[in-house]
Design an enzyme around this catalytic site. Structure first.
Site, PDB file in Angstrom:
ATOM      1  N   LYS A 176       0.860  -1.186   0.000  1.00  0.00           N
ATOM      2  CA  LYS A 176       0.000   0.000   0.000  1.00  0.00           C
ATOM      3  C   LYS A 176       0.894   1.233   0.000  1.00  0.00           C
ATOM      4  CE  LYS A 176      -1.800   2.824   3.051  1.00  0.00           C
ATOM      5  NZ  LYS A 176      -1.843   4.045   2.238  1.00  0.00           N
ATOM      6  N   GLU A 251      10.263   1.537  10.219  1.00  0.00           N
ATOM      7  CA  GLU A 251      11.251   2.581   9.896  1.00  0.00           C
ATOM      8  C   GLU A 251      10.543   3.899  10.138  1.00  0.00           C
ATOM      9  OE1 GLU A 251      14.340   2.320   9.140  1.00  0.00           O
ATOM     10  OE2 GLU A 251      14.521   0.202   8.651  1.00  0.00           O
ATOM     11  N   CYS A 285      13.775  11.189   6.270  1.00  0.00           N
ATOM     12  CA  CYS A 285      13.797  10.732   7.662  1.00  0.00           C
ATOM     13  C   CYS A 285      15.154  10.982   8.311  1.00  0.00           C
ATOM     14  CB  CYS A 285      13.456   9.258   7.724  1.00  0.00           C
ATOM     15  SG  CYS A 285      14.459   8.293   6.596  1.00  0.00           S
ATOM     16  N   GLU A 386      10.594  16.153  15.020  1.00  0.00           N
ATOM     17  CA  GLU A 386      10.893  16.070  13.584  1.00  0.00           C
ATOM     18  C   GLU A 386      10.032  17.109  12.851  1.00  0.00           C
ATOM     19  OE1 GLU A 386       9.265  12.685  11.351  1.00  0.00           O
ATOM     20  OE2 GLU A 386      11.262  12.357  10.534  1.00  0.00           O
TER      21      GLU A 386
HETATM   22  P1  NAD Z   1       2.513   8.461   7.769  1.00  0.00           P
HETATM   23  O1  NAD Z   1       2.784   7.699   9.005  1.00  0.00           O
HETATM   24  O2  NAD Z   1       1.499   9.548   7.822  1.00  0.00           O
HETATM   25  O3  NAD Z   1       1.999   7.498   6.601  1.00  0.00           O
HETATM   26  C1  NAD Z   1       2.762   6.398   6.169  1.00  0.00           C
HETATM   27  C2  NAD Z   1       1.841   5.343   5.619  1.00  0.00           C
HETATM   28  O4  NAD Z   1       1.033   4.839   6.683  1.00  0.00           O
HETATM   29  C3  NAD Z   1       0.872   5.840   4.540  1.00  0.00           C
HETATM   30  O5  NAD Z   1       0.775   4.872   3.527  1.00  0.00           O
HETATM   31  C4  NAD Z   1      -0.438   5.957   5.294  1.00  0.00           C
HETATM   32  O6  NAD Z   1      -1.573   5.822   4.474  1.00  0.00           O
HETATM   33  C5  NAD Z   1      -0.332   4.799   6.270  1.00  0.00           C
HETATM   34  N1  NAD Z   1      -1.190   4.902   7.455  1.00  0.00           N
HETATM   35  C6  NAD Z   1      -1.675   6.020   8.044  1.00  0.00           C
HETATM   36  N2  NAD Z   1      -2.429   5.690   9.122  1.00  0.00           N
HETATM   37  C7  NAD Z   1      -2.418   4.340   9.217  1.00  0.00           C
HETATM   38  C8  NAD Z   1      -2.988   3.412  10.120  1.00  0.00           C
HETATM   39  N3  NAD Z   1      -3.737   3.792  11.143  1.00  0.00           N
HETATM   40  N4  NAD Z   1      -2.744   2.098   9.926  1.00  0.00           N
HETATM   41  C9  NAD Z   1      -1.968   1.684   8.908  1.00  0.00           C
HETATM   42  N5  NAD Z   1      -1.409   2.516   8.010  1.00  0.00           N
HETATM   43  C10 NAD Z   1      -1.616   3.828   8.162  1.00  0.00           C
HETATM   44  O7  NAD Z   1       3.922   8.965   7.252  1.00  0.00           O
HETATM   45  P2  NAD Z   1       4.221   9.908   6.025  1.00  0.00           P
HETATM   46  O8  NAD Z   1       3.756  11.275   6.423  1.00  0.00           O
HETATM   47  O9  NAD Z   1       3.715   9.300   4.774  1.00  0.00           O
HETATM   48  O10 NAD Z   1       5.830   9.850   5.965  1.00  0.00           O
HETATM   49  C11 NAD Z   1       6.635  10.683   6.695  1.00  0.00           C
HETATM   50  C12 NAD Z   1       7.246   9.950   7.864  1.00  0.00           C
HETATM   51  O11 NAD Z   1       7.941   8.803   7.416  1.00  0.00           O
HETATM   52  C13 NAD Z   1       8.275  10.781   8.591  1.00  0.00           C
HETATM   53  O12 NAD Z   1       8.086  10.692   9.976  1.00  0.00           O
HETATM   54  C14 NAD Z   1       9.594  10.138   8.196  1.00  0.00           C
HETATM   55  O13 NAD Z   1      10.628  10.328   9.112  1.00  0.00           O
HETATM   56  C15 NAD Z   1       9.208   8.722   8.049  1.00  0.00           C
HETATM   57  N6  NAD Z   1      10.178   8.013   7.183  1.00  0.00           N
HETATM   58  C16 NAD Z   1      11.098   7.181   7.765  1.00  0.00           C
HETATM   59  C17 NAD Z   1      12.054   6.527   6.984  1.00  0.00           C
HETATM   60  C18 NAD Z   1      13.101   5.617   7.600  1.00  0.00           C
HETATM   61  O14 NAD Z   1      13.840   4.974   6.849  1.00  0.00           O
HETATM   62  N7  NAD Z   1      13.202   5.523   8.905  1.00  0.00           N
HETATM   63  C19 NAD Z   1      12.051   6.735   5.609  1.00  0.00           C
HETATM   64  C20 NAD Z   1      11.113   7.579   5.049  1.00  0.00           C
HETATM   65  C21 NAD Z   1      10.173   8.213   5.855  1.00  0.00           C
END
Ligand code: NAD
Length: 492
Positions: A176, A251, A285, A386
């Site tokens: 997804k 992650e 991230c 962050e």
């Molecule tokens: P997010 O947590 O809002 O969304 C990520 C994914 O989770 C999306 O596909 C979203 O639809 C899904 N999601 C949302 N609510 C959910 C739920 N209740 N159950 C299951 N899935 C759900 O994150 P984002 O805003 O898309 O990405 C930014 C974040 O990602 C930042 O905090 C960043 O640091 C982190 N990130 C971490 C890494 C790493 O390698 N550690 C890499 C890239 C991004």
């Protein structure tokens, strides 16, 4: 015309059961790019049962590791062949520069080739058992059905870190992508279809996290969730996954310190600070947004940063001279702006940026000026949280001990970098920093051979490298007794 736009379940492209659709926008000008199917829990359930049947059939997991590797490797080649098309889509959908997207695609092709190559080099082992008339074998088996939930900042790259090792291990999958950035994942799915994986091995579902994502996390038929995204979502997924105690790999975010000691090459470091923060407008991230500078060099570093930051060219990622694109959405723009306003209220000094740009050509996009804050102290929210935007703040320190203590004083533990030419200090500081990756005299370097992941609340598990493959495997101990004789514990 952007295609495909539907869900891919059990080897066929299909609309959402509800027939709902979602418009996908370009963050550069907020114009529609495509209309894609918007699935919900029912579509996720269908995809899960497809992946479950494909796993149970054994067509994929019992095929030879060499054959799995061959197909994964072929997919790498196909990604390379289509890298321009993929990169353009990534730029249109995320706003990042085309040069960045092209790097991503080359990287992704390499990730598929690496795991394609690793698939059949992942031997089990025989271990010494206490019984001389026995044999003890450790074998590695695929964990099963994997649900992959991805973020919007590196849509296809983060997906590749999961998909390539999971397929190489013999898992079946449901991916997804973020509901905001599904386009490259869809195009990737059509490339995978061309390669010809058995039906049901790969399923791509689109839709919101609270329905599709939650269904994947809760499902009793999913054996593992591999998630990249925010910390709040990560915690929800852990809770949802408890129902069948599925494995959860996370992650999450970071607040990554970038430390300049007085003996470091600070002029070169400035260049790396800029790259560390302003690539993809800070939506990384591992962005090194927490810059810590020895007080003896603080003022000149700030002065140089100010000059260089003022010259960063904002614009359309599709144009060659653009150095930084927009944020992904209005929500993210508001979030970044609020962080900066709060920091100023708490006593930070705004040196440059701190607002939306005024150019006419940028007015419809979600742009925020590259921003520098100084006079920041450990108690401020900007130091702890962050931001995920083009905002860097500078803190001062007096001693090495103070720098280490401050750097480690965070709930996160993803990555850290520091600059020093003193080898003894390098050894001390790199061991003392509690982060999954530590860069010395460099910043934001990733490569597929090196594992990636966070300490503390930056996540659990590792992606990339051998560890990234092992995440998708169970280790089974098979013990065979060649000469069993009665124990007579309960008499004879
Ligand atoms: P997010 O947590 O809002 O969304 C990520 C994914 O989770 C999306 O596909 C979203 O639809 C899904 N999601 C949302 N609510 C959910 C739920 N209740 N159950 C299951 N899935 C759900 O994150 P984002 O805003 O898309 O990405 C930014 C974040 O990602 C930042 O905090 C960043 O640091 C982190 N990130 C971490 C890494 C790493 O390698 N550690 C890499 C890239 C991004």
């Amino acid at each position: 015309m952007i295609k495909p736009t539907n869900l891919y379940i059990d080897g066929t492209w299909q609309e959402a059961i509800s027939k709902e659709v979602r418009t996908i926008y370009n963050p550069f000008d907020n114009q529609p790019l495509a209309t894609v199917a918007e699935g919900d829990r029912k579509d996720a359930q269908k995809a899960i049962s497809s992946a479950r049947s494909a796993f149970e059939s054994g067509d994929w997991r019992y095929t030879t590791a060499a054959e799995r590797g061959r197909l994964v490797y072929l997919l790498g080649d196909l990604i390379e062949k289509n890298k321009e098309k993929l990169a353009e889509l990534e730029t249109l959908n995320t706003g990042k520069t085309l040069a960045e997207s092209l790097w991503d695609m080359e990287d992704i092709a390499g990730i598929f080739r690496y795991y394609g190559g690793l698939a059949d080099k992942n031997e089990g082992e025989s271990i010494a058992s206490p019984n001389p008339n026995s044999q003890s074998l450790l074998v590695k088996e695929p964990i099963g059905v994997v649900g992959m939930i991805c973020p919007w900042n590196y849509p296809l790259l983060q997906a590749a870190w999961k998909i390539a090792p999971a397929l190489a291990a013999g898992c079946t999958m449901i991916i997804k992508p973020s509901e905001f950035t599904p386009l490259t994942t869809l195009l990737w799915t059509s490339l995978a279809e061309e390669v010809g994986f058995p039906k049901g091995v790969i399923n791509t579902v689109l839709g919101p996290g609270h329905s599709i994502g939650a269904e994947l996390a809760e499902s009793m038929e999913v054996d593992m969730i591999s998630f990249t995204g925010g910390i709040v979502t990560g915690k929800k997924i852990m809770e949802a996954a408890a129902g069948n105690v599925k494995k959860v790999a996370l992650e999450l975010g970071g607040k990554n310190p970038h430390i300049l000691f007085e003996d470091g090459d600070w002029e070169t470091a400035i260049d790396f600070i800029l790259n560390g923060v302003f690539f993809h407008a800070g939506q990384i991230c591992s962005a090194g947004t927490r810059v810590m500078v020895a007080s003896s060099i603080h003022d000149k570093v700030v002065e140089h940063l100010k000059q260089r930051i003022s010259n960063i060219r904002l614009g359309n990622g599709m144009e060659n001279d653009t150095q930084m694109g927009p944020l992904i959405s209005q929500t993210q723009l508001d979030k970044v702006s609020n962080h900066v306003q709060k920091a100023i209220k708490e006593g930070a000094k705004l040196v440059v940026g701190g607002k939306r740009p005024t150019e006419e050509s940028l007015k419809n996009g979600f742009f925020y000026e590259p921003t520098l804050l100084t006079d920041c102290t450990a108690d401020m929210a900007i130091v702890k949280e962050e931001v995920f935007g083009p905002v860097v703040h500078v803190e001062k320190f007096e001693t090495e001990e103070e720098a280490i203590k401050k750097a480690n004083d965070t709930i996160y533990g993803l990555s850290a970098g520091f600059w020093s030419q003193d080898q003894q200090r390098v050894s001390r500081v790199s061991k003392a920093l509690r982060f999954g990756t530590v860069w010395v005299n460099d910043f934001n370097v990733y490569f597929v051979q090196a594992p990636w992941g966070g300490y503390k609340q930056s996540g659990q598990g590792r992606e990339l490298g051998h560890a990234g493959l092992e995440e998708f495997q169970e280790v089974k101990h098979i013990y065979q007794n060649f000469k069993p004789s009665p124990l007579n514990w309960f008499g004879n």
